[in-house]
Design a protein around this motif. Structure first.
Motif, short mmCIF file in Angstrom:
data_model
loop_
_atom_site.label_atom_id
_atom_site.label_comp_id
_atom_site.label_asym_id
_atom_site.label_seq_id
_atom_site.Cartn_x
_atom_site.Cartn_y
_atom_site.Cartn_z
N ASP A 37 36.68 43.69 37.49
CA ASP A 37 37.76 42.80 37.94
C ASP A 37 37.29 41.92 39.09
O ASP A 37 36.49 42.34 39.95
CB ASP A 37 38.98 43.62 38.39
CG ASP A 37 39.72 44.23 37.22
OD1 ASP A 37 39.42 43.85 36.07
OD2 ASP A 37 40.59 45.11 37.45
N GLY A 87 46.42 41.56 33.10
CA GLY A 87 45.21 41.35 33.87
C GLY A 87 45.49 41.29 35.36
O GLY A 87 46.56 40.82 35.78
N TYR A 88 44.55 41.79 36.16
CA TYR A 88 44.73 41.82 37.61
C TYR A 88 43.45 41.36 38.29
O TYR A 88 42.36 41.38 37.69
CB TYR A 88 45.08 43.23 38.09
CG TYR A 88 46.42 43.74 37.55
CD1 TYR A 88 47.60 43.49 38.24
CD2 TYR A 88 46.48 44.46 36.36
CE1 TYR A 88 48.81 43.95 37.76
CE2 TYR A 88 47.68 44.91 35.86
CZ TYR A 88 48.84 44.65 36.57
OH TYR A 88 50.04 45.09 36.08
N TYR A 89 43.58 40.96 39.54
CA TYR A 89 42.42 40.67 40.37
C TYR A 89 42.70 41.18 41.78
O TYR A 89 43.85 41.40 42.17
CB TYR A 89 42.08 39.17 40.38
CG TYR A 89 43.06 38.33 41.15
CD1 TYR A 89 42.85 38.02 42.50
CD2 TYR A 89 44.20 37.80 40.53
CE1 TYR A 89 43.75 37.24 43.20
CE2 TYR A 89 45.09 37.01 41.23
CZ TYR A 89 44.87 36.74 42.56
OH TYR A 89 45.75 35.97 43.26
#
Length: 304
Positions: A37, A87-89
């Motif tokens: 990520d 989705g992640y960051y």
């Protein structure tokens, strides 16, 4: 020398200069984090997650970022959604004047995204210390209070409220009748508006006439006094008739003063009557008219 060169090559192999420096942080829920990520600072990609390690009460997340990206000792981590569909960051907010170094960022400065499971689990904390026994007893007492003759008491209270509302409704009807009566009175009064206006005009003429005569009589009395002073030497020649002459003059002066005083009272009374009728006409929205009292007639000694 060979040993030193081997150690240096081994360090470079595991920590290549191109991969940047290591940053780590703790979290109690790593469900939204995956190796690879992105790590961003102010929206710019500076690195990626390289490793996650499970510890007894938390998870250690390691990442590699660029060497020129400064990370302070008070930095915070915020895991955010990358897109609407998923989705992640990792958003790294650099804070503090001293470098973070190898020290991991604690859980208190790490914010994870919204979790439905965590929210449901946290809701139980709100009621876990609530003692349900008093609430249950109170509900039972209310249930018992609404049985038997107590139900009749509630009905009686409602009936009393209805009776009160009926009284209010009846009084409102009485007030309506009073207003209707006042409307009829005003309507009947408006039919005599012309006569009231004519009466006001006559009163104003009489008032202004009295004012003019009042000023004229005052001037006459003042002139008479001046005449008496002028003929005083002549009157002294008739000493035998002086007392009688002076008494007559005094009587005339007294009558004049009485007339002036009564005239003033009459004028004030007429003005009060005129004001009263003016208010009646104003209440009926009558147009203003020019009255005698609105004008001034100059006389000697009393200019306008």
């Amino acid at each position: 020398m060979a040993t030193v060169i081997g150690l240096v090559l081994t360090y470079i192999y595991y920590n290549p200069p191109s991969q940047g420096k290591a940053v780590s942080f703790y979290t109690d829920d790593a469900n939204a984090i995956r190796v690879g990520d992105e790590v961003r600072m102010a929206g710019i990609k500076v690195g990626a997650v390289t490793e996650m390690a499970l510890e007894p009460n938390q998870v250690l997340v390691k990442a590699k970022i660029k060497n020129d990206a400064f990370v302070g000792d008070q930095s915070q981590v915020d895991v955010r959604m990358l897109t609407v569909v998923g989705g992640y960051y990792i958003n790294l907010a650099s804070m503090g004047n001293m470098p973070l170094g190898a020290q991991p960022i604690p859980v208190s400065r790490v914010t994870m995204p919204y979790s439905l499971i965590r929210t449901l689990a946290d809701t139980t904390k709100i009621t876990e210390n609530v003692d349900t026994k008093p609430i249950n007893e109170s509900l039972n007492q209310i249930s018992q209070g609404l049985t038997g003759t107590n139900v009749q008491a509630i009905k009686t209270t409602i009936d009393a409220g209805n009776a009160l509302m009926s009284t209010v409704e009846r009084q409102r009807g009485q007030v309506t009748k009073i207003l209707d009566l006042s409307d009829e009175y005003i309507k009947a009064l408006s039919q005599y508006r012309d006569k009231f206006a004519q009466l006001v005009r006559k009163i104003s003429i009489a008032t202004q006439t009295m004012v003019i005569y009042d000023k004229g009589i005052s001037q006459t009395l003042q002139g008479l006094g001046e005449v008496l002073l002028a003929i005083k030497p002549l009157a002294d020649a008739y000493e035998a008739h002086q007392a009688e002459f002076v008494e007559k003059i005094r009587a005339y002066l007294e009558r004049g003063r009485d007339f002036v005083e009564r005239n003033g009272l009459t004028i004030r009374a007429l003005k009060r009557v005129q004001n009263l009728f003016d208010r009646i006409l104003n209440a009926q929205n009558a147009g203003p008219g020019l009255l005698a009292t609105d004008m001034c007639v100059p006389v000697p000694g009393s200019a306008c």
